[in-house]
Write a protein that holds these residues in place. Structure first.
Motif, PDB file in Angstrom:
ATOM      1  N   ASP B  95     111.313 -52.288 -80.329  1.00 15.27           N
ATOM      2  CA  ASP B  95     110.008 -52.989 -80.378  1.00 15.27           C
ATOM      3  C   ASP B  95     109.417 -53.113 -78.982  1.00 15.27           C
ATOM      4  OD1 ASP B  95     111.670 -53.923 -82.701  1.00 15.27           O
ATOM      5  OD2 ASP B  95     109.704 -54.771 -83.220  1.00 15.27           O
ATOM      6  N   SER B  99     105.292 -57.777 -78.070  1.00  8.96           N
ATOM      7  CA  SER B  99     105.027 -58.001 -79.485  1.00  8.96           C
ATOM      8  C   SER B  99     106.239 -58.670 -80.124  1.00  8.96           C
ATOM      9  CB  SER B  99     104.758 -56.683 -80.210  1.00  8.96           C
ATOM     10  OG  SER B  99     103.870 -55.913 -79.468  1.00  8.96           O
ATOM     11  N   TYR B 102     106.210 -62.132 -79.211  1.00  7.01           N
ATOM     12  CA  TYR B 102     105.169 -62.839 -79.951  1.00  7.01           C
ATOM     13  C   TYR B 102     105.704 -63.363 -81.274  1.00  7.01           C
ATOM     14  CZ  TYR B 102     101.097 -63.696 -82.840  1.00  7.01           C
ATOM     15  OH  TYR B 102     100.205 -64.286 -83.680  1.00  7.01           O
ATOM     16  N   SER B 206      97.889 -63.361 -87.037  1.00  9.26           N
ATOM     17  CA  SER B 206      98.393 -62.621 -85.889  1.00  9.26           C
ATOM     18  C   SER B 206      97.344 -62.715 -84.792  1.00  9.26           C
ATOM     19  CB  SER B 206      98.583 -61.152 -86.264  1.00  9.26           C
ATOM     20  OG  SER B 206      97.311 -60.582 -86.494  1.00  9.26           O
TER      21      SER B 206
END
Ligand SMILES: Cc1cc2nc3c(=O)[nH]c(=O)nc-3n(C[C@H](O)[C@H](O)[C@H](O)COP(=O)(O)OP(=O)(O)OC[C@H]3O[C@@H](n4cnc5c(N)ncnc54)[C@H](O)[C@@H]3O)c2cc1C
Ligand code: SF4
Ligand code: SF4
Lengths: 447, 526
Positions: B95, B99, B102, B206
């Motif tokens: 990943d 992100s 997050y 998001s």
């Protein structure tokens, strides 16, 4: 190489230079005392109003001149020695020419009013005028009131400018209604209303008697001729028209009247000297035009014409059909052909006004032959090409109304008024004109 | 009226300050359950990472998102590094670190904002909207009767690249940098739009939902400003309504609702190559996996680009997309309208524009070609370059930096269409069609131009409109987005956007009406 010198870097001088360059490799020098580069005089108002910066009024980028081998010289020509084909500058230097084009433009009229040269009193013509405006009328603290003298196109522009900075304006107009020497009454009244609705203190039939000075030699008030009323103010704008700027020939043998006298070839009485633009005066008026036409388009057309002559193809100045445009606060105005303030004997008129009182059209035509003579249009844009063709083909007023949809030039989706207009004409004249659908073919004359 | 405007400005600034300060408040703690969750969802096999999280992060309270994210990211990076060294490829966490962070932060925040989402919505969005409207609406009276009122634009520090402009620039650039590259810092912003997101898609918000929502809000508020400013101009009113509609319905509501029904998020008006990842393998796979709708989207996307877009440009010019439909254009024409005069009109800028915008078009086409080749052939890359690498470079340089950070962040400095003019590959494509095969042009009204320069000054695309108008030439330029402002600001009624026969559309000669006809023939012969 032949050296062409042009005095004046306004639209006429610059157009002449550009076209001479297109047609030849002659050496070209443009002389001006006003600004380094050509700018659009018509846009001065937008600089003061903050719509544009001064540099935006310059139609060509600064590299343009060098690239096109057009020399620019800053300096004020004090005298023309026609015998030796030499220009004398205030700074003392000289410049010789083979051919000279005078394109010195106009200067604001001053009619000998007492106090007309005080501080805070000025016209609106040059870049320097604009700079002085920033000194004497930068805002409504420094300038608590401004008085404008003279109700023409520049006067109303100046009113709009000052108004944009919330400076209270008193507008003295000599005529009984705004610009009614040019506009028919109806249009003139429509503009009166527009001026008033913007909060301008419009004084019709009012002449300036004198401008009074304070102890420092600065304008402090004006006195109105008719009433004797004194209006206190910090700024006085003199906009009672312009006249050709012929200061330069005081000591030379170039023939002048109000302007530099030229024949149809734009030649003065001196064989290698030409005059174009605002400063030129036709020996005989062309058609219905005035001998001096202080408008942008005239300067441009003369510049194109004189370039031909200078490059060996001697042509007459033959302007086409008259057209013009202006903007009065929020109302745009265009005109094609002639609509006089007063109809002539052979003329009939048709007038339509929108209920908002912000749009109208006025058509002038021949009573007997029905030939279309001209149109004033306010608040509706119309196509130049359409009317130019109509005028050349000497079409009738009925033909114009029938095809009015093709004339419209407003942005897409705007409301159209042709039906209403034609209906009114039919009702008033007992005619049965049918409005034709818009036709691209006619508009673009594609076959 | 001035008072109302000042109060409005005050409220707006308060709202904006609260919004900005949200980043710095709140508390974050990873509970063992959250960690467990992440490990299971992501299928994390790296015991190094899990242990480091357990000893350094879990159960500890962090008071700001910065140290919190960085401790997780350093855990992730150290773990990855040693796995890579030992070639334990299955343990590497692929990943993108921020992100990844997050997602954890989103689940770990707590405190006053998370507990009072609506309250904070009102204190930020609410105050901002209210204040902005109180500032905007009195213009109806303050600015005087309907008409062009560009008074003072070049005296105002907000619109003449003055200090306000530079502050706005810093704020916008900062916002885009956080949004694209540090989403874990802005979870608090996403909390306040959670309730709205849950209502629409059923998911928590998001950072992209936040952005989409903010985008719609900003456009709506600034559209009100457009409606007032151009209330005399129907073209502007309709155009503004159209972009607003397409943004809210097509770019925001429909995609969110699709997600609610477990369909792929898709913006039906976003045409390739602006939608540059349309042909990326993950998108193709997802579409193919989504049954009938996915297939429809696939076909629609291709037809949109190959057929609909050029055909519409033929009839109406590229304006139908760029200033009636597109989201980027929509923001430029609402939020960006106060900045349109800042575009560069020089010939140099025009040259740069042609190199850049066509360069990006070539770039996106090559990338897509490589991607599709790889997709169908199963190869990792082409000519020794991994398609993934090219995609990453494009996404970073063009998708994020150019379109977002520069495209919008630089509004107050370079004007509102930097992206559309210099960067957008779709605009380049539309422009080619518009220039060579279209009925659209801006007609110049004979000889009426007085060279004042308003048109050029207010052309957001930096087109020197006056250069054409003063010669009596029509304006046919690939970059013209048909916003119609040049026509609106012209004080002499010289310009008209219209669609007509192709013949005579381009008239590159000096046809100045009003002049002697014979002379014009001469001038044109050259
Ligand atoms: C405020 C304003 C608004 C206007 N609006 C419109 C409009 O909307 N439509 C329209 O048709 N017309 C308009 N006009 C009129 C139009 O601008 C003029 O007709 C046009 O500019 C004249 O151009 P020109 O080249 O003849 O002279 P100018 O533009 O006046 O140029 C003459 C130049 O010569 C220079 N010069 C003069 N004497 C000397 C010397 N001895 N030595 C060196 N240099 C010298 C001057 O400084 C000046 O720079 C407007 C005028 C003004 C002032
Ligand atoms: S040329 Fe006119 S319509 Fe085209 S982008 Fe520029 S301002 Fe808008
Ligand atoms: S705004 Fe109109 S008059 Fe002014 S330069 Fe442009 S086209 Fe000419």
């Amino acid at each position: 190489m032949e050296h062409i010198v042009i005095i004046g870097n306004g639209i006429s001088g610059v157009t002449a230079a550009r076209h001479i360059r297109k047609l030849s490799a002659k050496k070209i020098t443009i002389v001006s005392a006003e600004s380094d580069y050509f700018f659009s005089r018509t846009a001065l108002m937008y600089v003061y109003m903050g719509h544009m910066k001064f540099e935006h009024t310059q139609p060509y980028e600064n590299w343009f001149w060098k690239k096109n081998r057009i020399d620019l010289k800053k300096g004020y020509v004090e005298n023309i020695d026609t015998e030796n084909s030499t220009l004398h500058f205030t700074e003392g230097d000289l410049l010789t020419y083979d051919k000279l084009i005078i394109a010195t433009g106009s200067k604001p009229n001053k009619f000998g009013w007492p106090g007309q040269d005080l501080e805070g009193v000025q016209g609106l013509y040059s870049k320097q005028d604009l700079e002085n405006l920033e000194v004497y009328a930068p805002n409504n603290k420094v300038c608590k009131r401004a008085v404008i003298v003279g109700g023409g196109l520049i006067g109303i522009e100046l009113a709009e400018m000052l108004h944009s900075r919330n400076i209270p304006v008193t507008f003295l107009v000599r005529e009984s209604s705004f610009w009614n020497g040019v506009l028919p009454n109806k249009e003139s009244e429509l503009i009166n209303r527009e001026i008033l609705s913007n909060g301008i203190d419009l004084r019709l039939s009012s002449n300036l008697k004198e401008i009074k000075s304070d102890e420092n030699g600065k304008a402090k008030s004006v006195i109105i001729e008719e009433t004797g009323e004194e209006i206190f103010c910090d700024f006085v704008g003199l906009t009672a028209g312009v006249s050709p700027n012929i200061d330069i020939v005081k000591n030379s043998n170039i023939e002048t009247g109000k302007g530099f006298k030229v024949n149809r070839y734009l030649e003065t009485n001196i064989s290698n000297i030409y005059a174009i633009g605002d400063c030129a005066e036709q020996q005989e008026a062309i058609g219905n035009r005035r001998p001096i036409e202080a408008v942008w388009y005239t300067g441009r057309m003369m510049g194109e014409t004189v370039a031909q002559t200078i490059c060996g193809n001697r042509v007459e100045y033959k302007p086409g059909h008259w057209f013009n445009s202006a903007k009065f606060f929020d109302i745009e105005y265009q005109t094609y052909g002639w609509v006089w303030a007063q109809p002539k004997d052979n003329e009939a008129r048709f007038y339509w006004e929108h209920e908002s009182s912000k749009k109208c059209i006025h058509i002038n035509y021949d009573k007997n032959t029905r030939e279309f003579i001209g149109i004033n249009t306010f608040g509706i844009r119309m196509r130049h090409e359409f009317f130019d063709k109509i005028l050349s083909e000497k079409q009738t007023v009925e033909h114009v109304l029938e095809h009015l949809t093709n004339a419209n030039f407003d942005p897409e989706f705007y409301k159209l008024y042709e039906k209403e207009i034609v209906a009114k004409f039919n009702a008033e004249n007992n005619t049965n004109i049918q409005l034709k659908k818009k036709s691209w073919k006619r508009i673009f004359q594609v076959n | 009226m001035k008072h109302i405007q000042n109060i409005g400005l005050g409220l707006f600034l308060v709202g904006l300050s609260i919004f900005t300060s949200l980043i710095f408040i709140g508390k974050y703690e990873v509970t063992p359950e959250v960690l467990e969750n992440i490990i299971n969802n992501k299928g994390i096999k790296s015991e190094l990472f899990i242990n480091s999280m357990k000893s350094n992060v879990v159960g500890k309270e962090f008071s700001n998102p910065f140290t919190f994210s960085s401790s997780m990211i350093s855990a992730l990076e150290t773990a990855n590094e040693s796995h890579k060294q030992n070639s334990e490829w299955d343990k590497v966490i692929w990943d993108k670190p921020h992100s990844f962070a997050y997602e954890i932060v989103k689940q770990s925040g707590n405190g006053i904002i998370k507990e009072n989402k609506w309250l904070f919505w009102w204190l930020t969005f609410g105050l901002g909207i209210l204040g902005a409207l109180m500032y905007i609406i009195p213009a109806v009276i303050v600015k005087g009767p309907p008409g062009i009122k560009n008074n003072g634009i070049w005296f105002n520090a907000a619109t003449n690249r003055g200090w306000v402009g530079w502050l706005v620039f810093i704020f916008l650039v900062g916002f885009y940098l956080l949004l694209y590259f540090r989403p874990s810092y802005i979870v608090n912003w996403t909390y306040i739009v959670d309730p709205i997101s849950e209502n629409l898609s059923g998911n928590l918000a998001s950072q992209w939902f936040l952005y989409g929502f903010l985008y719609c809000v900003v456009m709506t508020v600034m559209a009100v400003r457009m409606y007032i400013k151009y209330r005399h101009n129907k073209y502007q009113i309709l155009r503004t309504t159209s972009v607003l509609f397409f943004q809210i319905v097509f770019a925001f509501l429909i995609p969110e609702i699709l997600v609610r029904f477990e369909k792929p998020w898709y913006d039906f008006k976003n045409a390739f190559p602006l939608d540059y990842d349309f042909f990326f393998s993950w998108n193709l796979d997802q579409l193919i996996a989504s049954g009938g709708l996915g297939l429809f989207i696939l076909i629609w996307g291709i037809v949109l680009t190959v057929v609909i877009v050029p055909v519409m440009v033929y009839f109406f010019g590229k304006r139908w997309y760029c200033s009636w439909v597109c989201g980027c254009g929509g923001l430029a024409e609402t939020l960006g309208d106060p900045y349109r005069q800042l575009s560069d009109k020089s010939l140099k800028a025009w040259k740069l524009e042609r190199w850049l915008v066509h360069g990006v078009l070539v770039f996106v086409l090559m990338m897509t070609g490589f991607t599709l080749y790889a997709y169908f052939s199963g190869a990792e890359g082409v000519l020794g370059i991994k398609t993934q690498t090219i995609q990453d470079i494009y996404g970073f340089l063009i998708g994020s930096i150019f379109a977002g950070v520069i495209g919008t962040g630089f509004y107050p400095i370079f004007g509102n269409r930097v992206w559309c003019r210099f960067g957008c590959p779709l605009a380049a494509y539309l422009g080619v069609v518009q220039r060579f095969k279209s009925r659209f042009r801006i007609t110049t009204n004979g000889g009426q131009c007085i060279s004042c320069g308003n048109c050029s000054t207010y052309c957001e695309q930096g087109i020197d409109v006056r250069a054409y108008a003063q010669k009596g030439e029509n304006i046919v330029r690939s970059s013209c987005v048909g916003c119609g402002i040049c026509s609106a600001v012209c004080p002499r009624g010289v310009l008209k956007l219209e669609n007509g026969p192709e013949k005579g559309r381009i008239n590159p000669t000096e046809i100045l009406l009003g002049n002697d006809v014979d002379l014009m023939d001469l001038v044109n012969q050259k």
